[in-house]
Design a protein around this motif. Structure first.
Motif, mmCIF file in Angstrom:
data_model
loop_
_atom_site.group_PDB
_atom_site.id
_atom_site.type_symbol
_atom_site.label_atom_id
_atom_site.label_comp_id
_atom_site.label_asym_id
_atom_site.label_seq_id
_atom_site.Cartn_x
_atom_site.Cartn_y
_atom_site.Cartn_z
ATOM 1 N N PRO A 264 0.826 -1.209 0.000
ATOM 2 C CA PRO A 264 0.000 0.000 0.000
ATOM 3 C C PRO A 264 0.865 1.267 0.000
ATOM 4 O O PRO A 264 1.945 1.297 0.604
ATOM 5 N N PRO A 265 0.411 2.325 -0.681
ATOM 6 C CA PRO A 265 1.229 3.538 -0.829
ATOM 7 C C PRO A 265 1.506 4.284 0.474
ATOM 8 O O PRO A 265 2.433 5.083 0.525
ATOM 9 N N GLU A 266 0.742 4.032 1.526
ATOM 10 C CA GLU A 266 0.983 4.743 2.787
ATOM 11 C C GLU A 266 2.194 4.210 3.552
ATOM 12 O O GLU A 266 2.633 4.809 4.529
ATOM 13 N N TYR A 267 2.758 3.104 3.108
ATOM 14 C CA TYR A 267 3.937 2.538 3.771
ATOM 15 C C TYR A 267 5.211 3.054 3.116
ATOM 16 O O TYR A 267 5.305 3.155 1.902
ATOM 17 N N ILE A 268 6.199 3.382 3.932
ATOM 18 C CA ILE A 268 7.487 3.868 3.460
ATOM 19 C C ILE A 268 8.404 2.665 3.289
ATOM 20 O O ILE A 268 8.646 1.917 4.236
ATOM 21 N N ARG B 14 5.320 4.285 8.284
ATOM 22 C CA ARG B 14 3.998 4.503 7.709
ATOM 23 C C ARG B 14 3.684 5.994 7.757
ATOM 24 O O ARG B 14 3.915 6.650 8.762
ATOM 25 N N ARG B 15 3.143 6.488 6.664
ATOM 26 C CA ARG B 15 2.763 7.902 6.626
ATOM 27 C C ARG B 15 1.502 8.111 7.448
ATOM 28 O O ARG B 15 0.627 7.251 7.493
ATOM 29 N N ALA B 16 1.405 9.256 8.049
ATOM 30 C CA ALA B 16 0.244 9.572 8.899
ATOM 31 C C ALA B 16 -0.987 9.861 8.074
ATOM 32 O O ALA B 16 -0.975 10.211 6.968
#
Length: 81
Positions: free
Chosen positions: A21-25, A79-81
């Motif tokens: 998923p794109p929210e994970y770095i 993970r992005r906030a």
């Protein structure tokens, strides 16, 4: 964090960029010195494509701390906030 925790039901060797998923770095982990750091996911995906298996691209990872280029792996760095 390990990748298979974010992509349930797939082993590391079967995970592709588009599965994460794109929210994970995305990050990299060095086998030699245990250094961990973020990687530029968008640059890597542009070069290799979102359907590429991570196991083929992780051969290109090079540690920014010790310079090791062998047996490095992708990890989830955060993970992005």
């Amino acid at each position: 964090m390990v990748l298979f925790a974010v992509v349930p039901g797939k082993s590391y060797y079967a995970i592709q960029f588009r599965d994460i998923p794109p929210e994970y770095i995305l990050g990299g982990a060095c086998l030699a010195c245990a250094h961990k750091g973020p990687v530029n996911r968008s640059m890597i995906e542009r070069r290799w494509g979102p359907a590429e298996d991570l196991r083929f691209v992780d051969r290109r990872l090079r540690c920014t701390s010790c310079g090791n280029g062998d047996h490095n792996r992708f990890i989830i760095f955060g993970r992005r906030a």
